[in-house]
Design a protein around this motif. Structure first.
Motif, short mmCIF file in Angstrom:
data_model
loop_
_atom_site.label_atom_id
_atom_site.label_comp_id
_atom_site.label_asym_id
_atom_site.label_seq_id
_atom_site.Cartn_x
_atom_site.Cartn_y
_atom_site.Cartn_z
N GLY A 275 39.50 47.60 43.72
CA GLY A 275 41.05 47.16 43.79
C GLY A 275 41.72 48.81 44.16
O GLY A 275 41.51 49.03 43.20
N ALA A 276 43.23 48.60 44.36
CA ALA A 276 43.80 49.76 44.42
C ALA A 276 44.13 50.21 43.27
O ALA A 276 43.88 49.21 42.16
CB ALA A 276 45.18 49.29 45.57
N ASN A 277 44.57 52.01 43.30
CA ASN A 277 45.36 52.15 41.68
C ASN A 277 46.09 51.12 40.96
O ASN A 277 47.33 50.84 42.35
CB ASN A 277 46.27 53.07 41.69
N GLU B 34 37.34 51.63 45.81
CA GLU B 34 36.71 50.46 47.49
C GLU B 34 35.25 50.44 47.10
O GLU B 34 34.27 50.90 46.57
CB GLU B 34 37.15 51.85 48.37
N LYS C 25 34.57 38.19 46.00
CA LYS C 25 33.57 38.57 47.31
C LYS C 25 32.76 38.66 48.12
O LYS C 25 33.03 38.00 48.85
CB LYS C 25 34.59 39.64 47.30
N GLU D 152 45.68 39.10 40.50
CA GLU D 152 44.49 38.41 40.81
C GLU D 152 43.22 39.11 40.61
O GLU D 152 42.98 39.84 41.51
CB GLU D 152 45.27 37.63 41.59
N ALA E 158 45.94 48.49 40.44
CA ALA E 158 46.18 46.35 40.83
C ALA E 158 45.64 45.99 39.79
O ALA E 158 45.94 44.72 39.48
CB ALA E 158 45.20 46.32 42.18
N HIS F 178 37.71 41.21 43.69
CA HIS F 178 39.02 42.25 43.91
C HIS F 178 39.83 42.10 43.80
O HIS F 178 40.15 40.33 42.82
CB HIS F 178 38.37 42.16 45.81
N VAL F 179 41.03 42.79 43.12
CA VAL F 179 41.88 42.17 42.22
C VAL F 179 43.11 42.91 42.72
O VAL F 179 43.28 43.86 43.18
CB VAL F 179 41.66 43.63 40.81
N GLU F 180 44.04 42.47 43.19
CA GLU F 180 45.37 42.03 43.68
C GLU F 180 46.30 41.97 43.18
O GLU F 180 46.49 40.86 42.90
CB GLU F 180 45.47 42.23 45.00
N HIS F 181 47.47 42.37 42.47
CA HIS F 181 49.01 42.07 41.72
C HIS F 181 48.83 41.09 40.57
O HIS F 181 49.00 39.81 41.10
CB HIS F 181 49.19 41.10 43.22
N LYS G 277 42.32 46.90 37.28
CA LYS G 277 40.45 46.89 37.58
C LYS G 277 40.68 47.56 36.25
O LYS G 277 39.88 47.18 35.41
CB LYS G 277 40.54 47.96 38.64
#
Length: 359
Positions: free
Chosen positions: A30-32, A332, A356, A352, A34, A347-350, A36
């Motif tokens: 995930g993005a910075n 990534e 995947k 959550e 996010a 995958h981690v985002e917001h 992780k």
């Protein structure tokens, strides 16, 4: 050992999340910012009872007053999963294993975890305390007598230090010498034996990770070489009185990391430091496996950071050979990670987490 399931409530970004882990390799992408590293941290807290990144009170989601982490863990023998419950509420940590109250030592013994993260460079760059903790983690898991000895030594040390600060008589200060000497000698023997074993094993990992054959480990007991500890306490008594504490002993023991017999810390890059520390962690895990016929979980934060493509390949080859469970974070899902065998990608985002891919 391995994590099979994990839940986190009111923990940093995660109001309520759960996921099932792959028994071998898990990549969290995930993005910075996010979340992780927070997920990795939750697993660490579930195995150590505290955080490697800051005060426990800072782990609570904004606006909340408590957090809870639940994990199910199993071992290589296929025994039923144990449930570990770690809660922070009323400004203290509460630990339970299978619904029974547990101590920190119970928790660490039940769920051995090794961590390599962006702060791991402190093992090379900072003072001896962090390296002493690194050694003691290994000795704790190898020698059942270590923890009781360590507690006895520290109780006696605390009492001697109190006597020194109170300007007690020489006789009262010396009354703690027999206990200090007995436990200091035993602790030092255990630490030295463990470092001898680690020193035999870690060079093979360093050669595979960094093509390095000049690095070595050296153990320093914490007092003058060749001197009995009773003599040390007598020699340093006046200086200890002036300082108000005991200045030499196992509480000042040191692990030195050398290159051609010189201190290494100012001679290697951050990428080399990362691979050096990865080698130490892998060697520690192998010693644990030899002793317990099982393997600690390896947590690896920011897998690719500061590493060239070749170094990433070398590191992943070692992780592929690791017989236990790995949980690693990355920005990534690179082709290199995609090519790894037997893994799951999350995958981690917001706040959550979503599964995947599983291979």
């Amino acid at each position: 050992m391995r994590f099979s399931k994990a839940k986190a409530r009111r923990f940093r970004l995660f109001h309520d999340c759960s996921f099932e882990l792959h028994p071998q390799r898990n990549f969290i992408v995930g993005a910075n910012a996010a979340g992780k590293t927070s997920l990795l941290e939750a697993l660490y807290v579930a195995s150590r009872g505290d955080s490697h990144r800051g005060a426990t009170s800072s782990l609570v989601t904004d606006g909340e007053s408590s957090f809870q982490i639940e994990v199910q863990v199993s071992n290589a023998a296929g025994c039923p999963d144990d449930r570990i419950d770690v809660r922070w509420q009323e400004r203290r940590i509460q630990l339970r294993i299978n619904e029974q109250s547990a101590s920190l030592s119970d928790l660490v013994r039940r769920m051995p975890v090794l961590l390599v993260d962006p702060l791991a460079h402190r093992l090379v760059e900072e003072g001896p305390a962090i390296r002493r903790r690194f050694v003691d983690w290994g000795v704790f898991h190898m020698e059942p007598s270590f923890h009781p000895l360590w507690r006895r030594f520290n109780r006696a040390l605390k009492q001697r230090n109190a006597a020194l600060r109170a300007q007690a008589s020489d006789r009262e200060v010396a009354s703690w010498t027999p206990e200090l000497v007995a436990t200091a000698d035993a602790l030092t023997t255990l630490r030295r034996s463990y470092l001898d074993k680690l020193s035999e094993l870690v060079p093979s990992y360093w050669r595979q990770l960094v093509d390095e054959s000049a690095w070595s480990l050296a153990f320093v007991s914490g007092w003058r070489d060749g001197e009995r500890y009773a003599e040390t306490l007598l020699r340093t008594l006046e200086g200890d009185r002036h300082a108000g504490h005991t200045r030499e002993g196992p509480h000042r023991a040191e692990l030195r990391i050398l290159s051609d017999n010189s201190l290494l810390k100012e001679r290697i890059s951050r990428g080399q430091q990362k691979l050096l520390i990865a080698g130490l962690a892998l060697a520690q895990g192998e010693l644990y496996r030899q002793r317990h016929d099982d393997t600690p979980v390896l947590l690896f934060d920011d897998f690719a950071a500061e590493l060239s493509p070749l170094s990433q390949q070398r590191l992943l080859a070692q992780l592929e050979a690791w017989p236990g469970q790995i949980v690693a974070t990355a920005l990534e899902y690179s082709p290199l990670l995609q090519a790894a065998t037997n893994h799951a990608m999350f995958h981690v985002e917001h706040g959550e987490i979503t599964l995947k891919k599983t291979t």
